[in-house]
Design a protein around this motif. Structure first.
Motif, PDB file in Angstrom:
ATOM      1  N   GLU A 160      -7.432  -5.272 -26.393  1.00  0.00           N
ATOM      2  CA  GLU A 160      -6.836  -4.814 -24.980  1.00  0.00           C
ATOM      3  C   GLU A 160      -5.392  -5.366 -24.976  1.00  0.00           C
ATOM      4  O   GLU A 160      -4.433  -4.985 -24.284  1.00  0.00           O
ATOM      5  N   MET A 161      -5.591  -6.277 -25.380  1.00  0.00           N
ATOM      6  CA  MET A 161      -4.138  -7.602 -24.784  1.00  0.00           C
ATOM      7  C   MET A 161      -3.199  -6.530 -26.484  1.00  0.00           C
ATOM      8  O   MET A 161      -1.718  -6.803 -25.800  1.00  0.00           O
ATOM      9  N   VAL A 162      -3.701  -6.119 -27.717  1.00  0.00           N
ATOM     10  CA  VAL A 162      -3.170  -6.312 -28.342  1.00  0.00           C
ATOM     11  C   VAL A 162      -2.184  -4.877 -28.178  1.00  0.00           C
ATOM     12  O   VAL A 162      -0.997  -4.457 -27.886  1.00  0.00           O
TER      13      VAL A 162
ATOM     14  N   GLU B 281     -17.397   3.342 -18.706  1.00  0.00           N
ATOM     15  CA  GLU B 281     -17.242   2.389 -17.495  1.00  0.00           C
ATOM     16  C   GLU B 281     -16.096   1.655 -17.982  1.00  0.00           C
ATOM     17  O   GLU B 281     -16.253   1.212 -19.613  1.00  0.00           O
ATOM     18  N   TRP B 282     -15.370   0.940 -16.909  1.00  0.00           N
ATOM     19  CA  TRP B 282     -14.563   0.405 -17.339  1.00  0.00           C
ATOM     20  C   TRP B 282     -14.269  -0.617 -17.736  1.00  0.00           C
ATOM     21  O   TRP B 282     -13.568  -1.432 -18.490  1.00  0.00           O
ATOM     22  N   GLN B 283     -15.180  -1.453 -17.050  1.00  0.00           N
ATOM     23  CA  GLN B 283     -15.921  -2.785 -17.215  1.00  0.00           C
ATOM     24  C   GLN B 283     -15.948  -2.714 -18.927  1.00  0.00           C
ATOM     25  O   GLN B 283     -15.714  -3.947 -19.187  1.00  0.00           O
ATOM     26  N   THR B 284     -16.556  -2.182 -19.350  1.00  0.00           N
ATOM     27  CA  THR B 284     -17.145  -2.760 -20.702  1.00  0.00           C
ATOM     28  C   THR B 284     -16.043  -1.388 -21.371  1.00  0.00           C
ATOM     29  O   THR B 284     -15.640  -1.362 -22.969  1.00  0.00           O
TER      30      THR B 284
ATOM     31  N   PHE C 155     -10.313  -0.589 -22.941  1.00  0.00           N
ATOM     32  CA  PHE C 155      -9.638  -0.345 -23.843  1.00  0.00           C
ATOM     33  C   PHE C 155      -9.085   1.169 -24.354  1.00  0.00           C
ATOM     34  O   PHE C 155      -7.804   1.914 -24.152  1.00  0.00           O
ATOM     35  N   TRP C 156      -9.807   1.781 -23.609  1.00  0.00           N
ATOM     36  CA  TRP C 156     -10.609   3.608 -23.622  1.00  0.00           C
ATOM     37  C   TRP C 156      -8.927   3.570 -22.891  1.00  0.00           C
ATOM     38  O   TRP C 156      -8.399   5.062 -22.773  1.00  0.00           O
ATOM     39  N   TYR C 157      -9.340   3.000 -21.240  1.00  0.00           N
ATOM     40  CA  TYR C 157      -8.546   2.967 -20.293  1.00  0.00           C
ATOM     41  C   TYR C 157      -7.306   2.859 -20.001  1.00  0.00           C
ATOM     42  O   TYR C 157      -6.143   3.773 -19.889  1.00  0.00           O
ATOM     43  N   ILE C 158      -7.009   2.053 -21.200  1.00  0.00           N
ATOM     44  CA  ILE C 158      -5.836   1.720 -21.080  1.00  0.00           C
ATOM     45  C   ILE C 158      -4.643   2.617 -22.155  1.00  0.00           C
ATOM     46  O   ILE C 158      -3.460   3.387 -21.395  1.00  0.00           O
TER      47      ILE C 158
END
Lengths: 407, 57
Positions: free
Chosen positions: A194-196, A255-258, A261-264
């Motif tokens: 996610e950070m990358v 689910e956004w919690q897991t 990455f997909w949402y970003i």
């Protein structure tokens, strides 16, 4: 004296007329809507085979509440329950039927529906995750990576299977068995991938907003491309795929919690494409695009003249339309993912995909980004182009509705 | 000479076109195979993934 201006003299905003290609695009959009409804009309899963396997001695298995069934023996005693629950996998919901005994333990289970790419689904099963999940109880935390071994390369599939079983067992334990179920832990998955991804978006935006010298811009672009190749490609295998577009169209929002990455990735792409017509992904950090550019350095790739180029691009468009249509009809986002990213970064795929990968790798050395131009579903000749066209129609419609400013 | 160079100039774009058409054909073939696999998978999914506690012993 000032002249009066009549309504007839007010300049009208000109709205472009529909061309033949515009009518084709409109037909495709309407066809997708029709496929969505066709997919929704497909029948529900028959659970009788699972009931027969899980409770062969049951006289009757009947529904007692939403997603919960009760198995009753011939003497009237309760043999157990069946909970049907879903959780987000990689391509959409993973649905499992879980037989729960009176002590609140999973005694047997089956996958009754999934949207995973077949290769990765089989990989998850070969890893033995279903065997790990059987006999888990409602008090067990069932955390992937701690209590249950995940399967490398099928992380989201493993996560979806784990969560489905967890939910089914807890639901039956709390609802039917009236047991005290411990509170559910909600963990937010935010790590290096996610950070990358955020970093890659940030550099892409900065390049467009801030004026830099051409040489520095080129160096930054190569830096993000290589980061995308290594991180999003070989390390984590998380490129943008057609399945993501299908998930958005079908309405499978995980689910956004897991799935942060997909949402970003999805929201970042859609936001900047809608707002500024920027495609930050393809030109800045697409891992497969980066691979083609690296191969192109070997053979001095450039854009050669191709005969029937226009016809080939239209063949690609019809291929993408067929792929999206099938995903909508079968409600399976990963079904029609013909991309060869997993083939390259994980060495997994069908024989056709391996053959396709070989041709693309060879041609990339001499032709600049052949996959992007003639096969990629996201490229401006594919989904990106259709999105841009829809955006243009919306803006044109808005211009037409908005009153002209008085001169 | 001019005719030879114009023929070779026409061959290369045609070869590229054939190559990319073959690529599109392979992608389409994969799509067909995937749809066939989907139908087979839907028919026996429950039986093929059924797992119970006794199977672990």
């Amino acid at each position: 004296m000032s002249e009066k201006i009549s309504i007839e003299d007010t300049p009208k905003r000109s709205v472009p007329r529909f061309s033949r290609h515009d009518w084709i695009r409109l037909f495709i959009v309407l066809w997708f809507i029709a496929c969505w409804f066709i997919g929704g009309a497909r029948g529900q899963v028959d659970l009788d085979p699972f009931f027969a396997l899980a409770y062969p001695d049951a006289k009757e298995v009947s529904k007692v509440s939403d997603g919960v069934f009760e198995a009753v023996a011939s003497d009237g005693g309760i043999l157990g329950y069946v909970g049907v629950e879903s959780a987000s996998g990689y391509g959409g919901p993973l649905t499992l039927a879980v037989a729960v005994d009176p002590e609140g333990r999973a005694s047997s289970l089956s996958v009754i529906g999934h949207r995973e790419t077949p290769v990765f689904f089989k990989r998850a099963l070969r890893g033995g995750i279903l065997e790990d999940l059987v006999e888990k109880g409602f008090q067990d935390s069932i955390t992937l990576g701690e209590d249950v071994d995940g399967v490398s390369g099928a992380t989201f599939t493993s996560l979806g299977l784990t969560q489905s079983v967890h939910r089914a067992v807890r639901n039956v334990a709390a609802g039917q068995l009236k047991l005290e179920v411990p509170p559910k832990e909600r963990r937010i998955v935010f790590g290096v991938p996610e950070m990358v991804l955020i970093g890659l978006f940030a550099v892409g935006i900065a390049q467009r907003r801030i004026r830099v010298k051409k040489k520095l811009r080129s160096q930054l672009r190569w830096a993000t491309l290589l980061t995308g190749l290594v991180a999003l490609g070989f390390l984590y295998n998380r490129p943008f795929v057609l399945a993501h577009i299908n998930m958005v169209l079908i309405g499978y929002w995980p689910e956004w919690q897991t799935h942060l990455f997909w949402y970003i990735l999805i929201l970042g792409l859609l936001f900047f494409k809608a707002k500024d017509e920027w495609n930050l992904y393809c030109y800045d950090f697409c891992p497969f695009g980066a691979a083609q550019d690296c191969l192109g350095l070997i053979g001095g790739a450039k854009s050669h003249k191709v005969r029937w180029s226009n016809e080939l691009v239209w063949a690609k468009r019809w291929l993408i339309a067929a792929a999206i249509s099938l995903a909508l009809i079968y409600r399976n986002p990963g079904l029609s993912s013909y991309e060869i990213f997993g083939t390259m970064f994980r060495l997994e795929g069908s024989n056709f995909q391996f053959a396709l990968l070989a041709l693309i790798v060879l041609s990339s050395m001499f032709y600049s980004r052949p996959w992007c131009r003639y096969l990629c579903p996201l490229h401006r000749h594919g989904a990106e182009g259709l999105f841009s066209w829809c955006r243009k129609q919306v803006l044109n419609g808005w211009q037409k509705l908005r009153p002209s400013p008085a001169q | 000479m001019a005719e030879t160079s114009s023929k070779s100039g026409a061959i290369v774009p045609t070869l590229w076109a054939v190559l990319f058409a073959a690529c599109i054909g392979l992608a389409a073939a994969h799509l067909v195979q995937a749809v066939q696999g989907q139908a087979e998978q839907e028919s026996g999914l429950i039986e093929s993934t059924f797992t119970q506690a006794d199977a672990r012993e």
